[in-house]
Design a protein around this motif. Structure first.
Motif, PDB file in Angstrom:
ATOM      1  N   VAL A  50      -0.497  -5.763   5.975  1.00  0.00           N
ATOM      2  CA  VAL A  50      -0.456  -4.505   5.239  1.00  0.00           C
ATOM      3  C   VAL A  50       0.979  -3.980   5.281  1.00  0.00           C
ATOM      4  CG1 VAL A  50      -1.231  -2.096   5.184  1.00  0.00           C
ATOM      5  CG2 VAL A  50      -2.862  -3.916   5.727  1.00  0.00           C
ATOM      6  N   LEU A 100       0.836  -1.199   0.000  1.00  0.00           N
ATOM      7  CA  LEU A 100       0.000   0.000   0.000  1.00  0.00           C
ATOM      8  C   LEU A 100       0.871   1.250   0.000  1.00  0.00           C
ATOM      9  CD1 LEU A 100      -2.814   1.401   0.490  1.00  0.00           C
ATOM     10  CD2 LEU A 100      -2.381   1.065   2.935  1.00  0.00           C
ATOM     11  N   VAL A 123       2.992  -0.693   4.244  1.00  0.00           N
ATOM     12  CA  VAL A 123       2.866   0.697   3.813  1.00  0.00           C
ATOM     13  C   VAL A 123       4.232   1.172   3.322  1.00  0.00           C
ATOM     14  CG1 VAL A 123       2.165   3.034   4.441  1.00  0.00           C
ATOM     15  CG2 VAL A 123       1.057   1.063   5.535  1.00  0.00           C
ATOM     16  N   PHE A 150      -3.522   0.455  11.683  1.00  0.00           N
ATOM     17  CA  PHE A 150      -4.470   1.549  11.859  1.00  0.00           C
ATOM     18  C   PHE A 150      -4.433   2.110  13.279  1.00  0.00           C
ATOM     19  CE2 PHE A 150      -8.636   3.328  12.909  1.00  0.00           C
ATOM     20  CZ  PHE A 150      -8.727   4.301  11.920  1.00  0.00           C
ATOM     21  N   SER A 200      -5.370   2.072  -2.344  1.00  0.00           N
ATOM     22  CA  SER A 200      -6.594   2.288  -1.574  1.00  0.00           C
ATOM     23  C   SER A 200      -6.442   1.736  -0.162  1.00  0.00           C
ATOM     24  CB  SER A 200      -7.778   1.597  -2.264  1.00  0.00           C
ATOM     25  OG  SER A 200      -8.897   1.540  -1.401  1.00  0.00           O
ATOM     26  N   GLN A 201      -6.487   2.643   0.823  1.00  0.00           N
ATOM     27  CA  GLN A 201      -6.394   2.221   2.217  1.00  0.00           C
ATOM     28  C   GLN A 201      -7.556   1.305   2.584  1.00  0.00           C
ATOM     29  OE1 GLN A 201      -6.407   5.262   0.920  1.00  0.00           O
ATOM     30  NE2 GLN A 201      -5.059   6.683   2.016  1.00  0.00           N
ATOM     31  N   GLU A 202      -8.748   1.642   2.117  1.00  0.00           N
ATOM     32  CA  GLU A 202      -9.933   0.836   2.422  1.00  0.00           C
ATOM     33  C   GLU A 202      -9.798  -0.581   1.875  1.00  0.00           C
ATOM     34  OE1 GLU A 202     -14.752   0.774   1.463  1.00  0.00           O
ATOM     35  OE2 GLU A 202     -13.524   2.456   0.799  1.00  0.00           O
ATOM     36  N   ILE A 222      -2.862   6.365   5.993  1.00  0.00           N
ATOM     37  CA  ILE A 222      -3.921   5.424   6.344  1.00  0.00           C
ATOM     38  C   ILE A 222      -5.238   6.169   6.533  1.00  0.00           C
ATOM     39  CG2 ILE A 222      -4.754   3.935   8.220  1.00  0.00           C
ATOM     40  CD1 ILE A 222      -2.873   2.489   6.403  1.00  0.00           C
TER      41      ILE A 222
END
Length: 330
Positions: free
Chosen positions: A207, A38, A209, A225, A196-198, A237
């Protein structure tokens, strides 16, 4: 399917001339995981995926699949399969022949490759469309065909390059649920690039990042999160405010901010309401403060018990237990 295997990147760097796209990253993705890479455009996530696939060479470092070093192997020899962002279906071939194409290139006989293609089409609920051309399919149907074509080679790892970006929002939610179900049923690792964070939160067990070619944070979605490691992660995020508390830069979740009348409580900060967005179960309130722009997510019942409008002066309050310390960027 082949046996699931861990994927490990060991001090991997990718350079394009003088440009460093991926900068000395190390990462282990456990067998059978759904991993989302992400980050914003240009962060190195697609270059990382393409190095795992073998479509980009590694400048420095190693990529391991289980106990095997696959750094210099050809894509077809790795036990990985890649589903491309644009699906890359052959327009002149029907659905069955598109799915069977890679098996044909490997010399698999017609009856066997068609049997395997039909089994994959059944897996993605597209068996009744086997004779259609890609142009006769919707975007979501083309996506399923591309998925079946990737899986027909019996990979240990499926690599997905922004596979949902071409779909409309409603279909995107439906298809991501199907991807998660399929990954769980097959038991192999999916490595999925997204901005897309969602999408990452909904799909991933892990995840990752990324920013400027480095990994800012890797962990389960809830951990990333609730406890962002750096200011970049907290901002990217979303759902967090970055403020100064006792001289420290910290993050506080937007849904942990309380909106109250100015001067009504001690230890609050005065703000001005910039905008109010009703979102059904909650109200998103944009605020202007000395720390910059902030956001409060207020339950609908609480907000309408004491509503605020754009231009109103208010105050924010929060519990010190909800303050999260941030580290320097990676």
């Amino acid at each position: 399917m082949r046996q699931p295997a861990d994927v490990e990147l060991v001090a991997v760097t990718k350079r394009y001339g003088d440009t460093v796209a991926v900068d000395n990253i190390s990462l282990k993705i456990a067998a059978g995981s759904y991993c989302c890479l992400l980050g914003p455009s240009g962060c190195g996530k697609t270059s990382t995926l393409r190095m795992i696939a073998g479509h980009e060479t590694v400048t420095i470092g190693d990529i391991l699949l289980g106990a095997e070093n696959i750094t210099d192997q050809a894509p077809a020899a790795r036990g990985t399969a890649m589903m491309f962002q644009n699906y890359a279906l052959f327009p002149h071939l029907n659905v069955r022949d598109n799915v069977a194409f890679s098996l044909k290139m490997r010399g698999v006989q017609r009856a066997e490759r068609y049997a395997k293609a039909d089994a994959m089409l059944k897996l993605v609920a597209m068996e009744t469309y086997a004779e259609r051309l890609p142009a006769q399919l919707s975007g979501g149907q083309q996506q399923r065909v591309a998925l079946a074509r990737a899986l027909v080679t019996n990979p240990s790892i499926l690599l997905l390059d922004e596979p949902l970006s071409a779909l409309d929002p409603f279909l995107r939610i439906k298809v991501r649920a199907e991807l998660k179900r399929l990954q769980r049923d097959l038991g192999i690792s999916f490595i999925h690039v997204t901005h897309s964070q969602e999408e990452a939160m909904a799909l991933a067990d892990l995840v990752v990042v990324m920013s400027d070619g480095r990994i800012e944070q890797a962990g389960p979605p809830r951990q990333v999160f609730e406890a962002p490691r750096t200011e970049f992660v907290a901002r990217f995020i979303g759902g967090h405010n970055i403020i100064s508390v006792d001289g420290r830069k910290v993050s506080i979740r937007a849904d942990r901010m309380r909106l109250v009348d100015a001067g009504a409580q001690p230890d609050t900060r005065t703000v001005v309401v910039r905008d109010v967005e009703y979102q059904g179960t909650s109200v998103l309130v944009g605020l202007a403060a000395d720390d910059g722009d902030l956001t409060a997510v207020v339950p609908d019942r609480v907000f309408f018990g004491r509503p605020f409008a754009a231009g109103d002066t208010a105050a924010i309050a929060f519990d010190h237990a909800d303050i999260h310390e941030l580290a320097a960027s990676a």
